[in-house]
Design a protein around this motif. Structure first.
Motif, PDB file in Angstrom:
ATOM      1  N   VAL B 312      -8.912 -20.144 -34.070  1.00 59.47           N
ATOM      2  CA  VAL B 312      -8.644 -19.994 -32.647  1.00 59.47           C
ATOM      3  C   VAL B 312      -8.383 -18.530 -32.352  1.00 59.47           C
ATOM      4  CG1 VAL B 312      -7.029 -20.544 -30.805  1.00 59.47           C
ATOM      5  CG2 VAL B 312      -7.662 -22.285 -32.471  1.00 59.47           C
ATOM      6  N   MET B 313      -9.037 -18.006 -31.311  1.00 62.48           N
ATOM      7  CA  MET B 313      -8.714 -16.653 -30.890  1.00 62.48           C
ATOM      8  C   MET B 313      -8.043 -16.739 -29.521  1.00 62.48           C
ATOM      9  SD  MET B 313     -11.170 -13.427 -30.183  1.00 62.48           S
ATOM     10  CE  MET B 313     -10.842 -12.360 -28.789  1.00 62.48           C
ATOM     11  N   ALA B 314      -6.794 -16.313 -29.482  1.00 63.94           N
ATOM     12  CA  ALA B 314      -6.067 -16.354 -28.211  1.00 63.94           C
ATOM     13  C   ALA B 314      -6.694 -15.357 -27.244  1.00 63.94           C
ATOM     14  CB  ALA B 314      -4.617 -16.001 -28.454  1.00 63.94           C
ATOM     15  N   PRO B 315      -6.754 -15.715 -25.946  1.00 56.69           N
ATOM     16  CA  PRO B 315      -7.427 -14.839 -24.988  1.00 56.69           C
ATOM     17  C   PRO B 315      -6.562 -13.661 -24.581  1.00 56.69           C
ATOM     18  CG  PRO B 315      -6.625 -16.788 -23.903  1.00 56.69           C
ATOM     19  CD  PRO B 315      -6.287 -16.959 -25.352  1.00 56.69           C
ATOM     20  N   PRO B 316      -7.028 -12.459 -24.745  1.00 58.18           N
ATOM     21  CA  PRO B 316      -6.270 -11.307 -24.293  1.00 58.18           C
ATOM     22  C   PRO B 316      -6.491 -11.016 -22.804  1.00 58.18           C
ATOM     23  CG  PRO B 316      -8.065 -10.618 -25.739  1.00 58.18           C
ATOM     24  CD  PRO B 316      -8.247 -12.073 -25.477  1.00 58.18           C
TER      25      PRO B 316
END
Lengths: 222, 377, 470
Positions: B312-316
């Motif tokens: 999972v890549m958290a949204p910046p």
């Protein structure tokens, strides 16, 4: 005998035949008769004895009992210490899981990001009922929640269903967050987690905040 | 003594006993070590889902080890960090921990070496991750380490008249520049050197110093050269954008994306966990896709350079505390232009165009790979 | 009658011994050239740097192999053939086959060295020649060893003496070591650092169990032969011999101290190295108490002067070796150029010096041609001088290297390595001196074998043989 200049004026050189004869005899007779005793063999025996002594001491100290791995301090642990060591290993493993999977949002210091990702440090969502945090990790969470008096969830959601995670990882990481940053909650075991997994089998969607508050009234009662 | 048979028997036995210990015994004791996880679980077993170390090396690196051997590098370089009580290798910054037998089990030829006219190379891949530095060093060691006694290997490179995207520029002590193109052999060798690292713990050996200390030590000792020879030729606006992007890459929110925690400062990601940005087809490819990910994040299985990742890549890019259009443009420009990447810059206009295009999307709804490719078509 | 038989034996050996001595000389020159190139490359990294086949690592390793297998191997054959036949009072057997095997041996080494320079070396210590030529080395060695043992079996006096023990044991140890290494490294390769243990064990044992016994055996032969008196305290020799046999194979692995292997391996190596004091003491007592009974004769006989230089060097180097294997010292010097000191001390200062003496002793007897005294003397003094400065440079340089490397705050290239640069320059000078010295030796040898060199300027080894047999 030869034309070697060095041997021409050294007529006393020994022929091979004589050499074998003389030395074979020497090996049998040891040495020509002498008076008294010989010092040399005694010295050798003495030195040899000392050497064996020194060497065996050195060997005893430096071979590390023929172990494969480099020495670690061997301590006999009491049951209590063994328990501590086990917990330490579990927390260390949980910390690793946290660093890989959670820290990008909740941050390594467990404080989250204000208004965006809720803090874990000092949060009763983390430190209360083991089932609560385990179930969030198992199924994810969406919708608004209130953590330490602030509202989160307008913009963020945890969606764990996308990423497979084992019971043991959950047990380790929850135990870590429940004991890190001043949290002091109980350990969660792998068996407990598999129980929670079975319990929440019917939940397809992520949990919502209200759903969880209803499920754990004792946590949110005050 | 006089009986040849008995004499020979004595000779055979005297050697045979030592053979039993050093060859048969050693083989039985540590001839079939297997990879292990960094730490054992609470029951002393290898956790079923953890990575096993040492990781196997890439094919290119393995070919590189043959070049290393053929050139006789091991005459002057060792590949072992000694135990703390046996020497000052760790203090010298040559490794975070002493080497153990398990570190070498994947190597066909173990190149421990026994003389150090050059430094130890057991962790050179960590110490000197800069591709350009390594190539320059192979071509002419004196161009990067003036006092080096290492013989140059110009035969691994082709010299050309003009600098281009493929060349490295080597400046000698007379200030003459040469432009070199690495041959496949040089690339193998560099790939091998980069693969040399013992940056993991093993149950039998924990780190002696932590990573920051180690990096600090090496920065002092190696007096790292400025790694931006080709950046100086860039227009100043681009340089500025890259510098700002790098800051965002390394910084936590607000005003930063904390990208490096997963994608690593080297942009190489982590094997099986986080995809690399350096040389990545995603980063160098379609800008729109890249911007979308930067705004909404990404989850589920994706394929980068043929390798599968699932995370999972958290949204910046979602408010509050999110990155502005300009910041996203900067950080994307940065990742497209470091670690050997070279691709066009991203402007804030491009970011806002994309943002408008996907306005209706619910916040926190991360992209999946399927979704992105559907949009592409 | 006795003299007659000695001459008959010499005649039976003329062809083979001359072949081995002559080719040993050529390898010595090749090694000297490679040694100079590698030393020069350390003082100036740009020296010949554009030739890939002359990169430092390759040249250095090729030099060690040319020295040990080319010069060492050939001279071992020559000395062992001659001494064993003489002490057995029996004519040498199978000379055509031995000659053929010797030819294969040299051919294999030639291809092996070319292989190293072409980038096909293996990483195994003292076994860097490509594995393809190992069978040729092994078979040709075994053939030569077999015929020497056959000669020994037909000896007149069934009793054996010290030179025979040492020479025969080295004949047997080499193939054993070789088979063990071959099996453990190529046929059935070990995994991980077991490989390093085995390769280090082989590389170091090769020096201790192959070169050393030959040189000791030669010294045990030549000292009484020239001095005309029996070895003093000879009863110790048997003890010294078995001590080497039992301790040496254990003592060689201490270089792995602190490395990625179980601790018992270097620990046993260290302890056994200390125990090696004993056989060293026995050999030096035997040699020196005999030689110093008649020191003027030693001084006047050039072969003996070489040999006593070698035995003194053996004693000194072995004691130094014991000191450097103590853990406290090994920690400092472990990866320094002190390794070059040990190698050159043992192979050059000890083994080669004794072999030089033996060759000067053997050649006039076999060929009947004298070697000019001045030339021999020049060779001795240049060798002695060259070896001494070479070893001093490596010793002091190695200590400096080790001590500085132990200070983590010093920058590696600009502080540690640049401080030992002067010592590299001295070794370069030493290799020039030694190169000249060896050139004189080879000219001496070839002049003794072929008194009229101008007729044979065309082909080296084959020409020698045809001339000698003619």
């Amino acid at each position: 005998m030869t034309k070697d200049t060095t041997n021409n004026h050294q007529p006393s050189s020994m022929s091979d035949h004589d050499m074998v004869e003389i030395h074979s005899k020497l090996n049998i007779e040891k040495h020509p008769p002498t008076k008294g005793f010989l010092v040399a063999p005694l010295v050798f025996v003495f030195v040899f004895g000392c050497l064996i002594f020194v060497c065996s001491i050195q060997l005893a100290h430096s071979t590390n009992q023929f172990q494969l791995h480099p020495p670690t301090d061997i301590v006999v642990l009491t049951e209590e210490e063994k328990e501590t060591a086990r917990l330490d290993r579990k927390v260390a493993s949980g910390k690793k899981v946290f660093g890989l999977r959670c820290a990008s949002c909740h941050q390594a210091n467990g404080l989250g990001i204000q208004g965006q990702y809720p803090p874990l440090a000092g949060s009763k969502w983390v430190t209360s009922d083991p089932a609560l945090i385990s179930k969030i990790i198992l199924k994810g969470l969406k919708g608004e929640i209130i953590v330490k008096g602030e509202v989160y969830g307008a913009s963020a959601a945890v969606n764990m269903a996308a990423v497979p995670i084992t019971d043991r990882e959950i047990a380790n990481v929850t135990t870590y967050v429940r004991t890190a940053w001043g949290n002091a909650a109980s350990e969660i075991t792998e068996n407990e987690v598999s129980l929670f997994r079975a319990e929440s089998e019917d939940q397809v969607e992520q949990w919502t905040g209200t759903q969880l508050v209803d499920m754990f009234p004792s946590v949110f009662s005050n | 003594m006089n009986n040849l048979l008995k004499f020979s028997l004595g000779i055979f036995l005297s050697l045979g006993v030592a053979w039993l210990a050093f060859v048969v015994g050693a083989r039985a004791q540590f001839g079939d070590l297997t990879p292990s996880s960094e730490t054992l679980d609470e029951f002393g077993n290898i956790p079923s889902d953890s990575d096993l170390y040492p990781l196997p090396v890439s094919g290119l690196a393995e070919q590189g080890s043959k070049e290393y051997l053929a050139l006789g590098c091991m005459t002057c370089h060792t590949q072992q960090v000694r135990m703390v009580e046996a020497g000052f290798d760790v203090e010298r910054g040559w490794g975070q921990r002493p080497s153990v037998a398990r570190d070498y089990i994947h190597q066909k030829h173990v190149l421990l070496g026994n003389t150090r006219i050059g430094p130890d190379l057991a962790n050179v891949g960590l110490r000197q991750p800069d591709l350009e530095w390594l190539h320059k060093h192979l071509f002419e060691p004196q161009s990067v380490v003036p006092q080096s006694l290492c013989p140059p290997s110009p035969f691994l490179y082709e010299q050309v008249d003009q600098a281009s995207g493929k060349t490295f520029t080597v400046v000698n002590d007379k200030n003459e520049s040469r432009f070199i193109v690495p041959s496949i052999r040089a690339k193998r060798l560099v790939s091998y050197l980069k693969s040399l690292h013992q940056n993991y713990e093993l149950p039998e050996m924990a780190f002696v110093v932590n990573e920051e200390e180690n990096i600090e030590k090496n920065a002092e000792l190696l007096n790292l050269p400025a790694s931006d020879v080709n950046q100086s030729s860039l227009p100043s606006w681009l340089e500025k954008q890259i510098a700002s992007g790098k800051e965002i890459y390394m910084k936590a929110a607000p005003g930063g994306g904390l990208c490096f925690t997963c994608h690593q400062p080297s942009g190489e990601g982590l094997a099986g966990q986080f995809p690399p940005l350096a040389g990545s087809d995603w980063v160098l490819g379609d800008k729109e896709r890249l911007i979308k990910i930067s705004i909404y994040g990404l989850m589920g299985e994706i394929e980068v350079n043929g390798e599968k990742y699932n995370n999972v890549m958290a949204p910046p890019g979602i408010p509050p505390g999110s990155l502005t259009n300009q910041q996203i443009a900067d950080v994307l420009t940065y990742i497209r232009n470091d670690w050997g990447n070279s691709a066009s810059a991203v402007t804030s206009l491009e970011v806002s165009t994309v943002r408008n295009k996907i306005k209706g999307r619910a916040p926190m709804q991360m992209w999946t790979a399927a979704e992105l490719s559907a949009v592409d078509e | 009658m006795k003299q007659n038989s000695e001459q008959i034996i010499d005649k039976s050996l003329k062809l083979t011994v001359c072949f081995f001595v002559a080719s040993a000389g050529l390898w010595l020159l090749a090694a000297a050239l490679l040694a100079y190139i590698s030393a020069a490359k350390l003082t100036d990294p740009f020296f010949l740097s554009s030739f890939e086949f002359l990169s430092y690592g390759k040249v250095k390793i090729a030099q060690a192999n040319a020295f040990v297998y080319g010069w060492g191997g050939n001279s071992i054959f020559a000395v062992t053939l001659w001494v064993v036949a003489r002490l057995s009072q029996a004519e040498a057997r199978g000379k055509v086959i031995v000659l053929f095997a010797g030819f294969i041996w040299n051919l294999a080494i030639t291809f092996g060295l070319l292989g190293i320079l072409d980038g096909h070396m293996t990483p195994h210590e003292m076994l860097e020649m490509p594995a393809e030529i190992w069978p040729a080395l092994f078979i040709s060695y075994s053939i030569i060893a077999f015929f020497i043992i056959v000669t020994h079996r037909s000896r007149r006096n069934s009793n054996t003496i010290a030179p025979q023990w040492f020479l025969l044991s080295s004949l047997l140890w080499f193939p054993m070591l070789f088979l063990i290494a071959w099996n453990g490294l190529e046929i059935n390769p070990a995994r991980g650092t077991v490989q390093s243990v085995l390769s280090m064990w082989f590389g170091q044992s090769l020096i201790w169990l192959w070169l050393t016994p030959v040189a000791l055996g030669a010294a045990y032969y030549i000292i009484p032969a020239i001095l005309g008196r029996a070895i003093d305290k000879y009863y110790l020799a048997v003890f010294g011999f078995w001590c080497i046999a039992l301790l040496a194979p254990w003592s060689v692995v201490h270089h792995l101290e602190g490395g990625p292997v179980p601790m018992w391996i270097p620990a046993i190596g260290t302890v056994m190295s200390i125990a090696m004091i004993f056989p060293i003491a026995v050999a030096s007592t035997n040699f020196h108490s005999t030689a110093f009974l008649d020191i003027s004769k030693v001084w006047n006989s050039l072969p003996l002067r070489f040999v006593i230089f070698g035995t003194l060097s053996y004693t000194a180097s072995s004691y130094i070796g014991v000191i450097f294997s103590l853990p406290a010292v090994a920690k400092i010097t472990q990866f320094s150029i002190i390794n070059d000191f040990h190698f050159n001390q043992r192979v050059y200062g000890f083994f080669s010096m004794i072999i030089f003496g033996m060759v000067y002793h053997i050649l006039p007897k076999i060929t009947g041609n004298e070697i000019a005294k001045g030339a021999k003397s020049f060779h001795f003094w240049t060798s002695a001088f060259g070896v001494l400065i070479l070893l001093l440079a490596y010793l002091i340089g190695g200590l400096t290297h080790g001590v500085l490397a132990q200070q983590p705050s010093l920058n590696w290239a600009s502080s540690v390595i640049s401080s030992i640069l002067p010592y590299f320059q001295i070794t370069e000078l030493a290799f020039v001196v030694l190169g000249f010295s060896q050139l004189v030796f080879v000219v001496n040898v070839w002049k003794a074998i072929i008194p009229n060199p101008f007729a044979f300027f065309t082909n080296d080894d084959d020409a020698t043989n045809s001339e000698v047999s003619a």
